[in-house]
Motif scaffolding. Structure first.
Motif, PDB file in Angstrom:
ATOM      1  N   LYS A 260     -14.407 -52.554 -11.649  1.00  9.26           N
ATOM      2  CA  LYS A 260     -13.040 -52.020 -11.655  1.00  9.26           C
ATOM      3  C   LYS A 260     -12.056 -52.863 -10.855  1.00  9.26           C
ATOM      4  O   LYS A 260     -10.841 -52.700 -11.011  1.00  9.26           O
ATOM      5  N   VAL A 261     -12.554 -53.764 -10.015  1.00 13.24           N
ATOM      6  CA  VAL A 261     -11.665 -54.464  -9.095  1.00 13.24           C
ATOM      7  C   VAL A 261     -10.618 -55.294  -9.833  1.00 13.24           C
ATOM      8  O   VAL A 261      -9.464 -55.404  -9.396  1.00 13.24           O
ATOM      9  N   GLY A 262     -10.974 -55.885 -10.977  1.00 14.23           N
ATOM     10  CA  GLY A 262     -10.003 -56.664 -11.737  1.00 14.23           C
ATOM     11  C   GLY A 262      -8.861 -55.802 -12.243  1.00 14.23           C
ATOM     12  O   GLY A 262      -7.684 -56.213 -12.215  1.00 14.23           O
ATOM     13  N   GLU A 263      -9.178 -54.587 -12.708  1.00 10.24           N
ATOM     14  CA  GLU A 263      -8.128 -53.664 -13.159  1.00 10.24           C
ATOM     15  C   GLU A 263      -7.199 -53.326 -12.000  1.00 10.24           C
ATOM     16  O   GLU A 263      -5.967 -53.334 -12.148  1.00 10.24           O
ATOM     17  N   TYR A 264      -7.768 -52.996 -10.846  1.00  9.53           N
ATOM     18  CA  TYR A 264      -6.940 -52.612  -9.708  1.00  9.53           C
ATOM     19  C   TYR A 264      -6.046 -53.759  -9.243  1.00  9.53           C
ATOM     20  O   TYR A 264      -4.900 -53.545  -8.843  1.00  9.53           O
ATOM     21  N   LEU A 265      -6.560 -54.992  -9.292  1.00  5.15           N
ATOM     22  CA  LEU A 265      -5.745 -56.143  -8.910  1.00  5.15           C
ATOM     23  C   LEU A 265      -4.524 -56.283  -9.815  1.00  5.15           C
ATOM     24  O   LEU A 265      -3.424 -56.611  -9.348  1.00  5.15           O
ATOM     25  N   LYS A 266      -4.699 -56.037 -11.090  1.00  5.03           N
ATOM     26  CA  LYS A 266      -3.577 -56.150 -12.018  1.00  5.03           C
ATOM     27  C   LYS A 266      -2.599 -54.995 -11.861  1.00  5.03           C
ATOM     28  O   LYS A 266      -1.385 -55.169 -11.997  1.00  5.03           O
ATOM     29  N   GLN A 267      -3.113 -53.816 -11.539  1.00  8.39           N
ATOM     30  CA  GLN A 267      -2.258 -52.630 -11.508  1.00  8.39           C
ATOM     31  C   GLN A 267      -1.568 -52.411 -10.174  1.00  8.39           C
ATOM     32  O   GLN A 267      -0.445 -51.899 -10.131  1.00  8.39           O
ATOM     33  N   THR A 269      -1.232 -54.857  -7.520  1.00  8.69           N
ATOM     34  CA  THR A 269      -0.682 -56.010  -6.812  1.00  8.69           C
ATOM     35  C   THR A 269       0.326 -56.726  -7.695  1.00  8.69           C
ATOM     36  O   THR A 269       0.419 -56.463  -8.898  1.00  8.69           O
ATOM     37  N   PHE A 270       1.055 -57.653  -7.089  1.00 13.96           N
ATOM     38  CA  PHE A 270       2.031 -58.440  -7.831  1.00 13.96           C
ATOM     39  C   PHE A 270       1.503 -59.853  -8.103  1.00 13.96           C
ATOM     40  O   PHE A 270       2.282 -60.749  -8.434  1.00 13.96           O
ATOM     41  N   LEU A 271       0.201 -60.035  -7.978  1.00 12.19           N
ATOM     42  CA  LEU A 271      -0.402 -61.298  -8.396  1.00 12.19           C
ATOM     43  C   LEU A 271      -0.221 -61.467  -9.896  1.00 12.19           C
ATOM     44  O   LEU A 271      -0.271 -60.482 -10.653  1.00 12.19           O
ATOM     45  N   GLY A 272      -0.022 -62.701 -10.355  1.00  5.43           N
ATOM     46  CA  GLY A 272       0.096 -62.944 -11.782  1.00  5.43           C
ATOM     47  C   GLY A 272      -1.208 -62.605 -12.500  1.00  5.43           C
ATOM     48  O   GLY A 272      -2.295 -62.723 -11.932  1.00  5.43           O
ATOM     49  N   VAL A 273      -1.099 -62.204 -13.753  1.00 11.04           N
ATOM     50  CA  VAL A 273      -2.288 -61.849 -14.526  1.00 11.04           C
ATOM     51  C   VAL A 273      -3.243 -63.040 -14.608  1.00 11.04           C
ATOM     52  O   VAL A 273      -4.466 -62.876 -14.478  1.00 11.04           O
ATOM     53  N   ASP A 274      -2.711 -64.246 -14.793  1.00 13.71           N
ATOM     54  CA  ASP A 274      -3.565 -65.441 -14.854  1.00 13.71           C
ATOM     55  C   ASP A 274      -4.292 -65.661 -13.531  1.00 13.71           C
ATOM     56  O   ASP A 274      -5.468 -66.069 -13.514  1.00 13.71           O
ATOM     57  N   GLU A 275      -3.600 -65.412 -12.429  1.00 16.10           N
ATOM     58  CA  GLU A 275      -4.225 -65.577 -11.120  1.00 16.10           C
ATOM     59  C   GLU A 275      -5.352 -64.569 -10.923  1.00 16.10           C
ATOM     60  O   GLU A 275      -6.411 -64.898 -10.369  1.00 16.10           O
ATOM     61  N   VAL A 276      -5.134 -63.342 -11.377  1.00 10.96           N
ATOM     62  CA  VAL A 276      -6.185 -62.329 -11.292  1.00 10.96           C
ATOM     63  C   VAL A 276      -7.389 -62.736 -12.134  1.00 10.96           C
ATOM     64  O   VAL A 276      -8.546 -62.625 -11.705  1.00 10.96           O
ATOM     65  N   ASP A 277      -7.135 -63.226 -13.342  1.00 11.15           N
ATOM     66  CA  ASP A 277      -8.236 -63.648 -14.214  1.00 11.15           C
ATOM     67  C   ASP A 277      -9.050 -64.770 -13.569  1.00 11.15           C
ATOM     68  O   ASP A 277     -10.288 -64.780 -13.638  1.00 11.15           O
ATOM     69  N   ALA A 278      -8.361 -65.705 -12.915  1.00  5.58           N
ATOM     70  CA  ALA A 278      -9.063 -66.797 -12.243  1.00  5.58           C
ATOM     71  C   ALA A 278      -9.889 -66.265 -11.063  1.00  5.58           C
ATOM     72  O   ALA A 278     -11.024 -66.714 -10.833  1.00  5.58           O
ATOM     73  N   LEU A 279      -9.321 -65.322 -10.345  1.00  5.31           N
ATOM     74  CA  LEU A 279     -10.035 -64.724  -9.219  1.00  5.31           C
ATOM     75  C   LEU A 279     -11.274 -63.975  -9.697  1.00  5.31           C
ATOM     76  O   LEU A 279     -12.342 -64.028  -9.065  1.00  5.31           O
ATOM     77  N   MET A 280     -11.165 -63.309 -10.846  1.00  7.36           N
ATOM     78  CA  MET A 280     -12.310 -62.577 -11.375  1.00  7.36           C
ATOM     79  C   MET A 280     -13.394 -63.528 -11.904  1.00  7.36           C
ATOM     80  O   MET A 280     -14.580 -63.192 -11.870  1.00  7.36           O
ATOM     81  N   THR A 281     -12.996 -64.686 -12.384  1.00  9.88           N
ATOM     82  CA  THR A 281     -13.994 -65.692 -12.783  1.00  9.88           C
ATOM     83  C   THR A 281     -14.786 -66.143 -11.556  1.00  9.88           C
ATOM     84  O   THR A 281     -16.027 -66.238 -11.588  1.00  9.88           O
ATOM     85  N   GLU A 282     -14.068 -66.404 -10.468  1.00  7.70           N
ATOM     86  CA  GLU A 282     -14.732 -66.759  -9.209  1.00  7.70           C
ATOM     87  C   GLU A 282     -15.639 -65.626  -8.744  1.00  7.70           C
ATOM     88  O   GLU A 282     -16.770 -65.859  -8.290  1.00  7.70           O
ATOM     89  N   HIS A 283     -15.156 -64.392  -8.881  1.00  3.57           N
ATOM     90  CA  HIS A 283     -15.930 -63.229  -8.443  1.00  3.57           C
ATOM     91  C   HIS A 283     -17.218 -63.092  -9.251  1.00  3.57           C
ATOM     92  O   HIS A 283     -18.278 -62.768  -8.700  1.00  3.57           O
ATOM     93  N   SER A 284     -17.146 -63.345 -10.542  1.00  6.28           N
ATOM     94  CA  SER A 284     -18.339 -63.220 -11.384  1.00  6.28           C
ATOM     95  C   SER A 284     -19.404 -64.248 -11.031  1.00  6.28           C
ATOM     96  O   SER A 284     -20.603 -64.009 -11.213  1.00  6.28           O
TER      97      SER A 284
END
Length: 417
Positions: A260-267, A269-284
């Protein structure tokens, strides 16, 4: 430039809306006034309400004008809930909560500038309406069969519902009509659990004034098992630091589930969606590092509590688990952190072994001795070698607190008297 609707969609923030093409056209045609409302049912808003405030902020950043409504009148009534009739709070209590919430919401939107937000109280117009005018001008537009179609109402009709709560939808719908007339408001946002009330307001504006207005709802934010997000073992996560300490607030986000953390980051925070996706790739690739959870906790705590409290929460979180200096923590921060971890009162001459058992870090005295023997017991991040060492000689922080840890992740606190 990304259209605000597309950004909200990409963040998973649109659960329902009235006709999407018409709403897009409205939002593309220049600055509009929109509103979101909060009832003072408690002395503080919680993180479910925070989602609505952040959504309002996104719309404001896109060039639209927020009307933040605090329900001084609707808060006196209470929206029906499925579990039963609400207890109506005294008027003076509701008035106090209105002021507290007005102060809270004002921190999340700009009150100055070209797209300045306005904070309004629906008591300003409802207290001026007599019952006959209300029935003629508002009640006339509400077919009872439509009101009975709402799930929460139909459920409560079987078990019993007062006319007061049954009529709540009329009051909330009146808010939309009044804000449309006073400010030209053409969009209401809110949570999906309010969708029936929100669309009733859209219909009232159409029936009463013949005007077309719009509505949009965010989804219910849940955990992986479908239960509501924002509840911890200690209760609701409030945005008031007196009700939920900044450290406890920070920890509630650190505990976000991997799925769920990726959803919460997008909802949230004001981080860009692309930045969240990159962070979730690192997280995985390295989920054990919990980089996504730490970034989520940091970003949201900074929004709500500011830099200083966030830095203190981060330092306390690191120090409790052996990655920072406990002695450097202010007493207030240390106490808040230990209260969240579990703070047990003890005597200064009680032993470390007694403390390990009393805090339930170990199941028994023999298990405690074994943890010490195996090198897995710590007091204030120092490995314990003598289980019978009195707490007072273990080096209490601020002369009263001890941070006990078993292994890497199990932490509790003691307060010696």
């Amino acid at each position: 430039m990304t259209h605000v609707l597309d950004d909200l969609d990409a963040r998973g923030l649109i659960a329902h809306s009235t006709e999407r093409d018409a709403l897009r056209t409205e939002l593309s045609g220049g600055s509009i006034a929109f509103y979101v409302g909060f009832d003072p049912s408690a002395p503080s808003l919680h993180i479910g309400n925070l989602l609505q405030l952040l959504t309002a902020r996104r719309l404001q950043l896109a060039g639209h004008r927020p009307l933040i409504l605090v329900g001084g009148s609707t808060g006196l009534i209470g929206d029906p809930k499925e579990t039963g009739e609400r207890v109506m709070n005294p008027k003076e209590v509701v008035a106090e909560w209105v002021q507290r919430i007005r102060d809270q919401v004002s921190r999340y939107v700009d009150l100055d500038g070209e797209h300045a937000a306005t904070v309004v109280n629906n008591l300003d117009w409802t207290q001026e309406i007599n019952v006959l005018d209300f029935l003629r001008d508002v009640g006339k537009h509400f077919p009872v069969n439509r009101m009975l179609d709402r799930q929460v109402v139909s459920t409560r009709v079987e078990s019993g519902i007062s006319y007061t709560e049954f009529s709540y939808v009329l009051l909330q719908s009146l808010d939309y009509l009044e804000l449309h007339r006073r400010y030209g408001c053409v969009l209401q946002t809110g949570g999906s659990d309010q969708w029936g009330n929100i669309t009733a307001g859209v219909e009232l504006v159409r029936r009463a004034d013949g005007d077309r207005v719009h509505a949009m709802a965010t989804p219910l934010i849940t955990k992986a098992d479908g239960t509501k997000f924002g509840k911890t073992e200690s209760g609701t996560v409030w945005i008031d630091p007196e009700l939920t300490s900044p450290y406890a607030f920070y920890q509630s986000w650190i505990q976000a589930e991997d799925v769920k953390v990726g959803e919460y980051l997008k909802q949230f925070t004001f981080l860009g969606v692309d930045e969240v996706d990159a962070l979730m790739t690192e997280h995985s690739e390295r989920p054990g590092a919990r980089a996504a959870q730490r970034r989520l906790a940091s970003e949201v705590t900074r929004i709500v509590h500011g830099d200083a409290e966030t830095d203190a929460a981060e330092q306390a979180s690191a120090a409790l688990f052996g990655r920072g200096e406990l002695a450097a923590l202010p007493e207030s921060t240390l106490r808040a952190a230990l209260s969240e971890a579990g703070l047990v009162p003890m005597a200064a001459d009680d032993t470390v072994l007694d403390a390990l058992v009393r805090t339930e870090l170990v199941e028994s005295l023999s298990a405690g001795r074994r943890a010490v023997r195996d090198g897995g017991a710590y007091v204030n991040n120092e490995r314990v070698t003598d289980p019978d060492l009195p707490l007072a000689k273990a080096g209490l922080l601020h002369e009263r607190y001890g941070v006990l840890r078993k292994g890497k992740r199990s932490v509790a606190g003691v307060e010696a008297h």
